[in-house]
Design a protein around this motif. Sequence first.
Motif, PDB file in Angstrom:
ATOM      1  N   GLN A  96      60.398-136.107 145.717  1.00 48.01           N
ATOM      2  CA  GLN A  96      60.338-136.918 144.632  1.00 48.01           C
ATOM      3  C   GLN A  96      58.689-137.735 144.488  1.00 48.01           C
ATOM      4  N   GLU A  97      58.320-138.095 145.708  1.00 47.54           N
ATOM      5  CA  GLU A  97      56.956-138.612 145.730  1.00 47.54           C
ATOM      6  C   GLU A  97      56.022-137.423 145.232  1.00 47.54           C
ATOM      7  N   ASN A  98      56.251-136.286 145.666  1.00 46.29           N
ATOM      8  CA  ASN A  98      55.520-135.182 145.229  1.00 46.29           C
ATOM      9  C   ASN A  98      55.580-134.986 143.735  1.00 46.29           C
ATOM     10  N   GLU A  99      56.505-134.905 143.334  1.00 49.27           N
ATOM     11  CA  GLU A  99      56.670-134.888 141.573  1.00 49.27           C
ATOM     12  C   GLU A  99      55.937-136.119 141.063  1.00 49.27           C
ATOM     13  N   LYS A 100      56.242-137.218 141.477  1.00 50.99           N
ATOM     14  CA  LYS A 100      55.558-138.255 140.729  1.00 50.99           C
ATOM     15  C   LYS A 100      53.919-138.121 140.616  1.00 50.99           C
ATOM     16  N   LEU A 101      53.621-137.695 142.084  1.00 50.06           N
ATOM     17  CA  LEU A 101      52.134-137.481 142.273  1.00 50.06           C
ATOM     18  C   LEU A 101      51.650-136.499 141.206  1.00 50.06           C
ATOM     19  N   LYS A 102      52.211-135.226 140.857  1.00 53.25           N
ATOM     20  CA  LYS A 102      52.015-134.185 139.984  1.00 53.25           C
ATOM     21  C   LYS A 102      51.985-134.686 138.535  1.00 53.25           C
ATOM     22  N   GLU A 103      53.024-135.605 138.282  1.00 49.15           N
ATOM     23  CA  GLU A 103      53.142-136.035 136.968  1.00 49.15           C
ATOM     24  C   GLU A 103      51.771-136.920 136.735  1.00 49.15           C
ATOM     25  N   GLU A 104      51.246-137.674 137.628  1.00 47.56           N
ATOM     26  CA  GLU A 104      50.295-138.644 137.751  1.00 47.56           C
ATOM     27  C   GLU A 104      48.664-137.692 137.525  1.00 47.56           C
ATOM     28  N   LEU A 105      48.860-136.737 138.539  1.00 49.64           N
ATOM     29  CA  LEU A 105      47.610-135.783 138.535  1.00 49.64           C
ATOM     30  C   LEU A 105      47.502-135.089 136.950  1.00 49.64           C
ATOM     31  N   GLU A 106      48.632-134.674 136.521  1.00 46.91           N
ATOM     32  CA  GLU A 106      48.581-134.066 135.117  1.00 46.91           C
ATOM     33  C   GLU A 106      47.956-135.092 133.945  1.00 46.91           C
ATOM     34  N   LYS A 107      48.664-136.353 134.148  1.00 41.78           N
ATOM     35  CA  LYS A 107      47.916-137.336 133.189  1.00 41.78           C
ATOM     36  C   LYS A 107      46.629-137.638 133.242  1.00 41.78           C
ATOM     37  N   LEU A 108      46.094-137.743 134.645  1.00 40.09           N
ATOM     38  CA  LEU A 108      44.680-137.965 134.975  1.00 40.09           C
ATOM     39  C   LEU A 108      43.928-136.610 134.247  1.00 40.09           C
ATOM     40  N   LYS A 109      44.311-135.744 134.405  1.00 34.62           N
ATOM     41  CA  LYS A 109      43.763-134.333 133.968  1.00 34.62           C
ATOM     42  C   LYS A 109      43.640-134.344 132.608  1.00 34.62           C
ATOM     43  N   ALA A 110      44.692-134.601 131.972  1.00 38.71           N
ATOM     44  CA  ALA A 110      44.674-134.732 130.385  1.00 38.71           C
ATOM     45  C   ALA A 110      43.835-135.935 129.706  1.00 38.71           C
ATOM     46  N   GLN A 111      43.228-136.849 130.396  1.00 38.43           N
ATOM     47  CA  GLN A 111      42.458-137.928 130.003  1.00 38.43           C
ATOM     48  C   GLN A 111      41.428-137.336 129.907  1.00 38.43           C
TER      49      GLN A 111
END
Length: 111
Positions: A96-111
């Motif tokens: 679950q934590e890994n999935e959250k971090l992936k989502e955060e990483l995707e958000k950061l890459k998108a900015q």
Amino acid sequence: MNRTILMSLLVCISILLTGCQESDSNLVQRARFVGNENLKLKNQLKEKDLEIAQLKKDIQNLEAENVRAAQAAGDANIKILRTLAETEQGNQALLQENEKLKEELEKLKAQ
């Protein structure tokens, strides 16, 4: 003739008495032999009874040891299952934590 009959009768009686004495002697010998054999068999029976009693005690000890070993194995299995369940819970939390971090990483890459 009376004398001959009397002598024959005496000879027959003496033969019968001698034969009876011999058979009595044989009977006594046989009785002694049978008595000795009975004593031997009784002693063997006592020894076997003691051996059976010892084997029964050994069986009881082995059964008790088997119960203890089964309990120990059961306790070990329970510990293993608990550890496995805890590990599984930890893995789920990490996923679950890994999935959250992936989502955060995707958000950061998108900015």
